[in-house]
Design a protein around this motif. Sequence first.
Motif, PDB file in Angstrom:
ATOM      1  N   MET A  65     -11.764  -4.178  -8.524  1.00  0.00           N
ATOM      2  CA  MET A  65     -11.895  -3.935  -7.074  1.00  0.00           C
ATOM      3  C   MET A  65     -11.423  -5.159  -6.280  1.00  0.00           C
ATOM      4  SD  MET A  65     -12.787  -0.958  -6.390  1.00  0.00           S
ATOM      5  CE  MET A  65     -13.347   0.503  -7.215  1.00  0.00           C
ATOM      6  N   ALA A  66     -11.755  -6.340  -6.756  1.00  0.00           N
ATOM      7  CA  ALA A  66     -11.299  -7.564  -6.075  1.00  0.00           C
ATOM      8  C   ALA A  66      -9.771  -7.639  -6.145  1.00  0.00           C
ATOM      9  CB  ALA A  66     -11.937  -8.787  -6.728  1.00  0.00           C
ATOM     10  N   GLY A  67      -9.219  -7.251  -7.274  1.00  0.00           N
ATOM     11  CA  GLY A  67      -7.758  -7.242  -7.437  1.00  0.00           C
ATOM     12  C   GLY A  67      -7.107  -6.269  -6.470  1.00  0.00           C
ATOM     13  N   LEU A  68      -7.738  -5.113  -6.295  1.00  0.00           N
ATOM     14  CA  LEU A  68      -7.179  -4.106  -5.384  1.00  0.00           C
ATOM     15  C   LEU A  68      -7.208  -4.612  -3.940  1.00  0.00           C
ATOM     16  CD1 LEU A  68      -8.674  -0.885  -6.981  1.00  0.00           C
ATOM     17  CD2 LEU A  68      -6.248  -1.382  -6.656  1.00  0.00           C
ATOM     18  N   GLN A  69      -8.270  -5.281  -3.567  1.00  0.00           N
ATOM     19  CA  GLN A  69      -8.329  -5.828  -2.198  1.00  0.00           C
ATOM     20  C   GLN A  69      -7.255  -6.892  -2.016  1.00  0.00           C
ATOM     21  OE1 GLN A  69      -9.894  -4.216   0.123  1.00  0.00           O
ATOM     22  NE2 GLN A  69     -10.639  -2.900  -1.532  1.00  0.00           N
ATOM     23  N   ALA A  70      -7.037  -7.693  -3.051  1.00  0.00           N
ATOM     24  CA  ALA A  70      -5.989  -8.730  -2.981  1.00  0.00           C
ATOM     25  C   ALA A  70      -4.609  -8.075  -2.841  1.00  0.00           C
ATOM     26  CB  ALA A  70      -6.047  -9.609  -4.233  1.00  0.00           C
ATOM     27  N   ALA A  71      -4.416  -6.970  -3.547  1.00  0.00           N
ATOM     28  CA  ALA A  71      -3.122  -6.268  -3.464  1.00  0.00           C
ATOM     29  C   ALA A  71      -2.902  -5.752  -2.050  1.00  0.00           C
ATOM     30  CB  ALA A  71      -3.099  -5.109  -4.471  1.00  0.00           C
ATOM     31  N   LYS A  72      -3.956  -5.172  -1.485  1.00  0.00           N
ATOM     32  CA  LYS A  72      -3.855  -4.668  -0.106  1.00  0.00           C
ATOM     33  C   LYS A  72      -3.545  -5.804   0.854  1.00  0.00           C
ATOM     34  CE  LYS A  72      -7.201  -2.017   1.735  1.00  0.00           C
ATOM     35  NZ  LYS A  72      -8.196  -0.964   1.958  1.00  0.00           N
ATOM     36  N   ALA A  73      -4.277  -6.893   0.700  1.00  0.00           N
ATOM     37  CA  ALA A  73      -4.098  -8.043   1.605  1.00  0.00           C
ATOM     38  C   ALA A  73      -2.682  -8.604   1.478  1.00  0.00           C
ATOM     39  CB  ALA A  73      -5.131  -9.118   1.282  1.00  0.00           C
ATOM     40  N   ALA A  74      -2.119  -8.516   0.294  1.00  0.00           N
ATOM     41  CA  ALA A  74      -0.764  -9.060   0.071  1.00  0.00           C
ATOM     42  C   ALA A  74       0.318  -8.127   0.608  1.00  0.00           C
ATOM     43  CB  ALA A  74      -0.557  -9.310  -1.420  1.00  0.00           C
ATOM     44  N   GLY A  75      -0.072  -6.900   0.944  1.00  0.00           N
ATOM     45  CA  GLY A  75       0.913  -5.953   1.488  1.00  0.00           C
ATOM     46  C   GLY A  75       1.507  -5.024   0.446  1.00  0.00           C
ATOM     47  N   LEU A  76       0.909  -4.988  -0.746  1.00  0.00           N
ATOM     48  CA  LEU A  76       1.427  -4.093  -1.798  1.00  0.00           C
ATOM     49  C   LEU A  76       0.880  -2.681  -1.599  1.00  0.00           C
ATOM     50  CD1 LEU A  76       0.800  -6.443  -4.880  1.00  0.00           C
ATOM     51  CD2 LEU A  76       3.025  -5.852  -3.906  1.00  0.00           C
ATOM     52  N   ALA A  77       1.747  -1.687  -1.657  1.00  0.00           N
ATOM     53  CA  ALA A  77       1.281  -0.294  -1.655  1.00  0.00           C
ATOM     54  C   ALA A  77       0.725   0.001  -3.046  1.00  0.00           C
ATOM     55  CB  ALA A  77       2.437   0.650  -1.336  1.00  0.00           C
ATOM     56  N   LEU A 106       3.395 -11.514  -6.562  1.00  0.00           N
ATOM     57  CA  LEU A 106       4.193 -10.302  -6.820  1.00  0.00           C
ATOM     58  C   LEU A 106       4.946  -9.896  -5.558  1.00  0.00           C
ATOM     59  CD1 LEU A 106       1.622  -8.230  -8.930  1.00  0.00           C
ATOM     60  CD2 LEU A 106       3.739  -9.277  -9.752  1.00  0.00           C
ATOM     61  N   TYR A 107       4.239  -9.923  -4.439  1.00  0.00           N
ATOM     62  CA  TYR A 107       4.894  -9.548  -3.182  1.00  0.00           C
ATOM     63  C   TYR A 107       6.054 -10.495  -2.898  1.00  0.00           C
ATOM     64  CZ  TYR A 107       5.629  -7.743   1.471  1.00  0.00           C
ATOM     65  OH  TYR A 107       6.205  -7.157   2.566  1.00  0.00           O
ATOM     66  N   ARG A 108       5.803 -11.769  -3.107  1.00  0.00           N
ATOM     67  CA  ARG A 108       6.844 -12.783  -2.850  1.00  0.00           C
ATOM     68  C   ARG A 108       8.068 -12.537  -3.741  1.00  0.00           C
ATOM     69  NH1 ARG A 108       3.675 -17.249  -3.827  1.00  0.00           N
ATOM     70  NH2 ARG A 108       2.256 -16.651  -2.184  1.00  0.00           N
ATOM     71  N   ALA A 109       7.848 -12.035  -4.936  1.00  0.00           N
ATOM     72  CA  ALA A 109       8.969 -11.801  -5.857  1.00  0.00           C
ATOM     73  C   ALA A 109       9.762 -10.537  -5.502  1.00  0.00           C
ATOM     74  CB  ALA A 109       8.444 -11.698  -7.291  1.00  0.00           C
ATOM     75  N   GLY A 110       9.222  -9.753  -4.547  1.00  0.00           N
ATOM     76  CA  GLY A 110       9.967  -8.557  -4.140  1.00  0.00           C
ATOM     77  C   GLY A 110       9.316  -7.249  -4.555  1.00  0.00           C
ATOM     78  N   VAL A 111       8.172  -7.337  -5.236  1.00  0.00           N
ATOM     79  CA  VAL A 111       7.443  -6.119  -5.616  1.00  0.00           C
ATOM     80  C   VAL A 111       6.784  -5.558  -4.354  1.00  0.00           C
ATOM     81  CG1 VAL A 111       5.536  -5.211  -7.014  1.00  0.00           C
ATOM     82  CG2 VAL A 111       7.033  -6.984  -7.956  1.00  0.00           C
ATOM     83  N   ARG A 112       6.893  -4.261  -4.139  1.00  0.00           N
ATOM     84  CA  ARG A 112       6.314  -3.658  -2.932  1.00  0.00           C
ATOM     85  C   ARG A 112       5.277  -2.587  -3.251  1.00  0.00           C
ATOM     86  NH1 ARG A 112       7.736  -7.600  -1.395  1.00  0.00           N
ATOM     87  NH2 ARG A 112       9.240  -8.170   0.212  1.00  0.00           N
ATOM     88  N   ARG A 113       5.373  -2.002  -4.459  1.00  0.00           N
ATOM     89  CA  ARG A 113       4.411  -0.952  -4.833  1.00  0.00           C
ATOM     90  C   ARG A 113       3.953  -1.254  -6.245  1.00  0.00           C
ATOM     91  NH1 ARG A 113       6.226   4.810  -5.041  1.00  0.00           N
ATOM     92  NH2 ARG A 113       7.778   3.985  -6.463  1.00  0.00           N
ATOM     93  N   ILE A 114       2.681  -0.979  -6.504  1.00  0.00           N
ATOM     94  CA  ILE A 114       2.198  -1.112  -7.879  1.00  0.00           C
ATOM     95  C   ILE A 114       1.340   0.100  -8.228  1.00  0.00           C
ATOM     96  CG2 ILE A 114       2.228  -3.640  -8.010  1.00  0.00           C
ATOM     97  CD1 ILE A 114      -0.762  -3.591  -7.376  1.00  0.00           C
TER      98      ILE A 114
END
Length: 330
Positions: free
Chosen positions: A142-154, A109-117
């Motif tokens: 919770m694992a998904g949320l950690q992955a989102a944080k690690a990917a740089g998604l707000a 998602l981050y790679r595609a240009g998504v910055r916030r979810i």
Amino acid sequence: MLDPFGRTVSYLRVSVTDRCDFRCVYCMAEDMTFLPKADLLSLEELDRLCSAFIGMGVRKLRLTGGEPLVRRGIMTLIDSLGRHLKTGGLDELTLTTNGSQLEKYAADLYRAGVRRINVSLDTLDAAKFTELTRWGRLDQVMAGLQAAKAAGLAVKINAVALRGVNDTEFDDLIAWCGREGFDLVLIEVMPMGEIGEAARMDQYLPLSMARASIQRKWTLDETDYRTGGPARYYTVRETGRRLGFITPLTHNFCESCNRVRLTCTGTLYMCLGQNDAADLRAPLRASESNVLLEDAIREAIARKPKGHDFVIDRRKAPAAVPRHMSVTGG
Ligand code: SAM
């Protein structure tokens, strides 16, 4: 695109599927009947529709559902829509998700240009979470949320306020969001879709009450922060994070509505809380040019109503809007 009340329509929310891997009790019945797959627009058709809206002035696009990340091949659509961010046609491409598939998709998602979810999470209690979602597992989210944080998604957490379910948890949610660096938005439960109206009445918690109890523990500083959505935000002084309230029942926000909603079958709803809709699938399929489609979109925007009239009241008829939130996309 200007509607009859002078509001600019610049925000499109697209339900890419009505299917979901959860069955949240306030959202769906347990035995939901979903659309036959053949009725769904293809990913290419969804792309063409979204791109037509962007060409007509939409600046913000949110994919939702159902659960957007369970639609097969969804990254093809998201990658393709990302091109509008690069050209400057779109300011923001985002999505609302239950988080169950984020571990798999966050980096893409981050790679595609998504910055916030926006991630929907109503409780931090694992047993309650499974009860509420019927099929969900908190550790997966919770694992998904950690992955989102690690990917740089707000991340913004959306929690529907449910009386007797999570109304004792708001303090914990605020503190947890503060620690994790997430914003939090509380949402009033809306009378959408038949789930048994006694249940709905029991669930409803006016956020004016929730806010009063939150303010006994936290200092809420006024802010004029807006995301282009319906939430009104405060900053929680003790955590530095934002806390928003979406209050369609205690205070409607229709005067600043900039949104329309597209379903996965190509039906456009000009208001979440009204039944009037426009079919865009026929003009989309009628020709390869977008002329008919754009005419249909303009004609629909000209019918955008002034507002919804949600009300949860024991004396009133059931479900103000018969379709479930998963149809129009929350
Ligand atoms: N599956 C995704 C998710 O869980 O976020 C996207 C779709 S879901 C329908 C979008 C949001 O609508 C969720 O935050 C959900 O809690 C909320 N929602 C569903 N039914 C609702 C209702 N009757 N009133 C208020 N919010 C509702």
